[in-house]
Write a protein that holds these residues in place. Structure first.
Motif, mmCIF file in Angstrom:
data_model
loop_
_atom_site.group_PDB
_atom_site.id
_atom_site.type_symbol
_atom_site.label_atom_id
_atom_site.label_comp_id
_atom_site.label_asym_id
_atom_site.label_seq_id
_atom_site.Cartn_x
_atom_site.Cartn_y
_atom_site.Cartn_z
ATOM 1 N N PRO A 282 0.837 -1.209 0.000
ATOM 2 C CA PRO A 282 0.000 0.000 0.000
ATOM 3 C C PRO A 282 0.872 1.260 0.000
ATOM 4 N N TYR A 283 0.325 2.333 -0.532
ATOM 5 C CA TYR A 283 1.072 3.585 -0.639
ATOM 6 C C TYR A 283 1.656 4.006 0.703
ATOM 7 N N ALA A 284 0.886 3.865 1.756
ATOM 8 C CA ALA A 284 1.335 4.306 3.090
ATOM 9 C C ALA A 284 2.577 3.553 3.550
ATOM 10 N N ALA A 285 2.793 2.356 3.017
ATOM 11 C CA ALA A 285 3.939 1.547 3.428
ATOM 12 C C ALA A 285 5.040 1.519 2.391
ATOM 13 N N ARG B 243 7.657 6.170 1.837
ATOM 14 C CA ARG B 243 7.611 7.647 1.816
ATOM 15 C C ARG B 243 7.727 8.162 3.234
ATOM 16 N N ARG B 244 8.491 9.222 3.400
ATOM 17 C CA ARG B 244 8.657 9.805 4.746
ATOM 18 C C ARG B 244 8.156 11.231 4.768
#
Length: 197
Positions: A190-193, A196-197
Motif C-alpha cells: 500500500p502507498y502508506a507503506a 515515503r517519509r
C-alpha cells in the motif's frame, strides 16, 4: 472527441465501446486503417494492433497522423511472456520514429480487454490507476481525459523514454497472472507503506 482506432480486435472493441458510451465518436478500422486515422482520428488515434504490424501501419500513415495524438496500448510480449523489445527501443519509440509529427503517449496496456469492458473498473472501492508516458503536455492532457472517461485515474509515469518500463511491466504482470496464476497486485505494498517519509 473524434477517435480513430487502428485495429478491430478485443482491445479496440472494449476501449471503443466505452468511449462511445462516454459520448465520443469512434471508428475502428482493421483493414481500413487510413479511414480510421484520417476521418475519425481528428483528435486521437489509438494503436490497438500487434506491435510489429503497428509500426508498419503507422509508418504508412505518417502524413495522416501529422499533429495527431497517438495512443500506444500495444504489448511486445511473446511466447513464454518474453519482452520482445528487450534489446531495442520500445514500441512507443518505434512508433514515434515511424510518425515523427504525431504525439505518442504510451498507456492502457497493463490490463486485459475484459477490464476495459467494466463500467467502471473499480477494485475494492478504488478506481483503476492508468500510468501514462509521453513528452507532449497537450497530448497527455487529452489522454488523461480519455482515461477519466473510462472511470480510471491517470498517473504520470514520465516521458516517452520510460515507455519501455510500461512494456516490461506488462510482460512481468502477464507472466505472473497467466503463467503462474499469481495475484500480481499483491507485489505492491500500500502507498502508506511504500517508504515515503
Amino acid at each position: 472527441m473524434r477517435i480513430g482506432i487502428l485495429g478491430a480486435g478485443g482491445m479496440a472493441d472494449a476501449l471503443g465501446t466505452r468511449w462511445v458510451a462516454a459520448g465520443h465518436e469512434v471508428f475502428a478500422g482493421g483493414r481500413d486503417a487510413t479511414r480510421a486515422a484520417a476521418e475519425y482520428g481528428e483528435d486521437v488515434v489509438l494503436v490497438a494492433l500487434p506491435w510489429r504490424a503497428a509500426v508498419d501501419v503507422v509508418a504508412g500513415l505518417r502524413e495522416v497522423l501529422r499533429g495527431r495524438v497517438l495512443i500506444d496500448c500495444t504489448n511486445p510480449v511473446g511466447p513464454g511472456f518474453v519482452l520482445e523489445t528487450v534489446n531495442g527501443p520500445s514500441v512507443s519509440a518505434r512508433l514515434a520514429s515511424a510518425a515523427p509529427d504525431a504525439q505518442v503517449v504510451k498507456g492502457l496496456n497493463l490490463c486485459h480487454e475484459d477490464v476495459w469492458r467494466m463500467a467502471p473498473p473499480v477494485f475494492d472501492g478504488r478506481p483503476l490507476a492508468v500510468p501514462l508516458c509521453g513528452d507532449d503536455a497537450g497530448a497527455l492532457s487529452v489522454v488523461r481525459r480519455l482515461v477519466r472517461d473510462l472511470g480510471c485515474e491517470p498517473l504520470d509515469a514520465g516521458g516517452l523514454a520510460r515507455a519501455g518500463l510500461l512494456e516490461a511491466t506488462a510482460a512481468l504482470l502477464i507472466g505472473l497472472w497467466v503463467g503462474e496464476g499469481a495475484d500480481a497486485q499483491a507485489i505492491a505494498p500500500p502507498y502508506a507503506a511504500a517508504g515515503r517519509r
